[in-house]
Design a protein around this motif. Structure first.
Motif, mmCIF file in Angstrom:
data_model
loop_
_atom_site.group_PDB
_atom_site.id
_atom_site.type_symbol
_atom_site.label_atom_id
_atom_site.label_comp_id
_atom_site.label_asym_id
_atom_site.label_seq_id
_atom_site.Cartn_x
_atom_site.Cartn_y
_atom_site.Cartn_z
ATOM 1 N N SER A 218 -12.964 0.538 -3.266
ATOM 2 C CA SER A 218 -13.737 1.410 -3.854
ATOM 3 C C SER A 218 -13.666 2.920 -2.991
ATOM 4 C CB SER A 218 -15.196 0.919 -3.634
ATOM 5 O OG SER A 218 -15.364 0.846 -2.177
ATOM 6 N N SER A 219 -12.998 2.980 -1.952
ATOM 7 C CA SER A 219 -12.943 4.216 -1.308
ATOM 8 C C SER A 219 -11.437 5.073 -1.494
ATOM 9 C CB SER A 219 -12.689 4.073 0.247
ATOM 10 O OG SER A 219 -14.213 3.513 0.692
ATOM 11 N N GLY A 220 -10.778 4.279 -2.575
ATOM 12 C CA GLY A 220 -9.410 5.184 -3.230
ATOM 13 C C GLY A 220 -8.116 4.673 -2.335
ATOM 14 N N TRP A 221 -8.256 3.556 -1.620
ATOM 15 C CA TRP A 221 -7.169 3.106 -1.054
ATOM 16 C C TRP A 221 -6.089 2.532 -1.790
ATOM 17 C CZ3 TRP A 221 -5.918 4.366 4.130
ATOM 18 C CH2 TRP A 221 -7.079 4.705 4.879
ATOM 19 N N GLY A 222 -6.544 2.053 -2.858
ATOM 20 C CA GLY A 222 -5.554 1.350 -3.801
ATOM 21 C C GLY A 222 -6.350 0.363 -4.663
ATOM 22 N N THR A 223 -5.614 -0.553 -5.419
ATOM 23 C CA THR A 223 -6.020 -1.387 -6.069
ATOM 24 C C THR A 223 -6.249 -2.960 -5.221
ATOM 25 O OG1 THR A 223 -3.886 -2.516 -6.677
ATOM 26 C CG2 THR A 223 -5.049 -0.701 -8.245
ATOM 27 N N VAL A 224 -7.131 -3.880 -5.675
ATOM 28 C CA VAL A 224 -7.137 -5.152 -5.038
ATOM 29 C C VAL A 224 -5.898 -5.708 -4.745
ATOM 30 C CG1 VAL A 224 -8.236 -7.275 -4.896
ATOM 31 C CG2 VAL A 224 -9.443 -5.259 -5.657
ATOM 32 N N GLN A 225 -4.841 -5.815 -5.727
ATOM 33 C CA GLN A 225 -3.638 -6.489 -5.658
ATOM 34 C C GLN A 225 -2.814 -5.817 -4.807
ATOM 35 O OE1 GLN A 225 -1.860 -6.557 -9.338
ATOM 36 N NE2 GLN A 225 0.191 -7.763 -8.493
ATOM 37 N N ASP A 226 -2.743 -4.463 -4.450
ATOM 38 C CA ASP A 226 -2.016 -3.433 -3.718
ATOM 39 C C ASP A 226 -2.354 -3.718 -2.222
ATOM 40 O OD1 ASP A 226 -0.395 -2.667 -5.800
ATOM 41 O OD2 ASP A 226 -1.607 -0.854 -5.823
ATOM 42 N N LEU A 227 -3.558 -3.793 -2.181
ATOM 43 C CA LEU A 227 -4.095 -3.989 -0.614
ATOM 44 C C LEU A 227 -4.003 -5.235 -0.131
ATOM 45 C CD1 LEU A 227 -7.383 -1.531 -1.106
ATOM 46 C CD2 LEU A 227 -5.185 -0.997 0.038
ATOM 47 N N MET A 228 -3.813 -6.303 -0.972
ATOM 48 C CA MET A 228 -3.663 -7.721 -0.406
ATOM 49 C C MET A 228 -2.225 -7.947 -0.200
ATOM 50 S SD MET A 228 -6.259 -9.314 -0.260
ATOM 51 C CE MET A 228 -5.854 -10.641 0.069
ATOM 52 N N ARG A 229 -1.378 -6.852 -0.408
ATOM 53 C CA ARG A 229 -0.079 -6.838 0.161
ATOM 54 C C ARG A 229 0.122 -6.134 1.440
ATOM 55 N NH1 ARG A 229 3.836 -4.547 -2.098
ATOM 56 N NH2 ARG A 229 2.634 -2.984 -3.740
ATOM 57 N N PRO A 230 0.435 -6.849 2.652
ATOM 58 C CA PRO A 230 0.488 -6.498 4.055
ATOM 59 C C PRO A 230 1.564 -5.092 3.937
ATOM 60 C CG PRO A 230 0.675 -8.748 4.291
ATOM 61 C CD PRO A 230 0.676 -8.256 2.780
ATOM 62 N N ALA A 231 2.757 -5.090 3.250
ATOM 63 C CA ALA A 231 3.305 -3.970 3.432
ATOM 64 C C ALA A 231 2.754 -2.617 2.727
ATOM 65 C CB ALA A 231 4.814 -4.179 2.681
ATOM 66 N N TYR A 232 2.004 -2.913 1.912
ATOM 67 C CA TYR A 232 1.372 -1.457 0.922
ATOM 68 C C TYR A 232 0.290 -1.113 1.909
ATOM 69 C CZ TYR A 232 -1.293 0.988 -2.239
ATOM 70 O OH TYR A 232 -1.900 2.224 -2.974
ATOM 71 N N ALA A 233 -0.443 -2.083 2.290
ATOM 72 C CA ALA A 233 -1.479 -1.619 3.357
ATOM 73 C C ALA A 233 -1.171 -0.725 4.619
ATOM 74 C CB ALA A 233 -2.467 -2.853 3.885
ATOM 75 N N ALA A 234 -0.044 -1.364 5.185
ATOM 76 C CA ALA A 234 0.662 -0.840 6.169
ATOM 77 C C ALA A 234 0.981 0.851 5.985
ATOM 78 C CB ALA A 234 1.944 -1.713 6.959
ATOM 79 N N LYS A 235 1.672 0.997 4.975
ATOM 80 C CA LYS A 235 2.419 2.220 4.318
ATOM 81 C C LYS A 235 1.141 3.140 4.147
ATOM 82 C CE LYS A 235 5.111 4.350 1.012
ATOM 83 N NZ LYS A 235 6.201 4.203 -0.307
ATOM 84 N N ALA A 236 -0.088 2.617 3.394
ATOM 85 C CA ALA A 236 -1.361 3.553 3.400
ATOM 86 C C ALA A 236 -1.687 4.068 4.423
ATOM 87 C CB ALA A 236 -2.188 2.667 2.555
ATOM 88 N N PHE A 237 -1.898 3.252 5.767
ATOM 89 C CA PHE A 237 -2.365 3.445 6.795
ATOM 90 C C PHE A 237 -1.317 4.651 7.444
ATOM 91 C CE2 PHE A 237 -2.456 3.295 11.403
ATOM 92 C CZ PHE A 237 -4.003 3.575 11.625
ATOM 93 N N TYR A 238 -0.158 4.441 7.332
ATOM 94 C CA TYR A 238 0.685 5.491 8.074
ATOM 95 C C TYR A 238 0.723 6.832 7.418
ATOM 96 C CZ TYR A 238 3.220 2.095 10.971
ATOM 97 O OH TYR A 238 3.582 1.138 12.268
#
Length: 284
Positions: A218-238
């Motif tokens: 809901s804060s715009g980090w990505g879709t639920v499916q994307d954020l459930m992938r550790p590699a995508y979540a780490a890239k979004a943080f960096y």
């Protein structure tokens, strides 16, 4: 009185003239002079002389011998021709037998024995070798009291940061932030049932926060499916950290809080030492 006196000749009886059987005495003598014998009459054969008959007999014998020799030679030639053909046939038959014997003895078939069994072709020799699969990456040995699952997730975070050429300080900030947010486990949300449809290791109830960094769709980090992938979540943080001006000069807790906007801004500092140990183990 002269011997040639005719009166003396008349007183002597004339002696009949006889021919000598010797060829050398075929001439007749009258007084002291020899006169040649008159030639024989035509049609009269002089065969009464023994030497003549012997010569004739020798000539006839010679002619008969030549004729007999010629006949014998012809007969010999005629007799030898079939003999030569027979010899040639026998030679050809001998050659055939010799060639057959050579064919039989040239390549003898080895008989298998119990002492030396016939080799069996190996499966690798007849079948093509399958292409080798790339070896699976070795799992990192856990350090700093982490489990294998936690260490695997920490490795994903470090590998993504290195692909983005993030300095080691940024790697430590990211690992420490994940330790605080999810304890390095991939969380699904009880509020978002969709998140439970994807691979996860735990379930949380903090609003719609999901994943290693508890990022909210809901804060715009990505879709639920994307954020459930550790590699995508780490890239979004960096990507968000690199947007913070001067983040390298900030303390770990300030830099992490600037990205996460957490209710507990000072909580990240407690994980700095352990995060440094993990990053050193994964990058050495």
């Amino acid at each position: 009185m002269h011997p040639d006196d005719p009166s003396e000749q008349k007183q002597q009886d004339p002696q009949p003239t006889t021919r000598s059987t010797d060829p050398a005495s075929t001439e007749r003598t009258t007084g002291r002079h020899r006169a040649p014998e008159p030639p024989p009459r035509r049609g009269r054969r002089l065969l009464t002389s023994t030497p003549v008959r012997a010569a004739l007999a020798a000539g006839v014998t010679c002619c008969l011998g030549v004729a007999a020799y010629a006949g014998t030679r012809d007969d010999t030639v005629e007799r030898r021709e079939p003999l030569a053909e027979a010899v040639a046939d026998r030679a050809a038959l001998a050659d055939q037998r010799a060639s057959r014997s050579l064919e039989r003895t040239a390549a003898p078939t080895p008989t298998p024995t119990s002492a030396s069994p016939s080799p069996t072709p190996s499966p690798t020799a007849t079948k093509k070798k399958a292409p080798k699969k790339p070896p699976k990456p070795r799992k990192p040995r856990p350090v700093a009291g982490l489990t294998q699952a936690q260490m695997d997730n920490a490795k994903i975070i470090v590998d993504v940061g290195r692909e983005l050429d993030v300095p080691k300080r940024g790697l430590v900030i990211a690992v420490a932030t994940a330790m605080q947010e999810s304890n390095l486990y991939n969380y699904a949300s009880g509020v978002l049932p969709e998140s439970q449809n994807y691979p996860h290791q735990a379930i949380g109830w903090d609003h719609d926060s999901v994943g290693l960094f508890q990022q909210r769709p809901s804060s715009g980090w990505g879709t639920v499916q994307d954020l459930m992938r550790p590699a995508y979540a780490a890239k979004a943080f960096y990507l968000a950290l690199l947007e913070v001006p001067g983040w390298q000069d900030m303390s770990l807790t300030v830099a992490a809080q600037t990205v996460q906007v957490s209710a507990f801004p000072d909580a990240y500092a407690q994980h700095e030492e352990r995060a440094t140990t993990v990053v050193e183990a994964l990058t050495s």
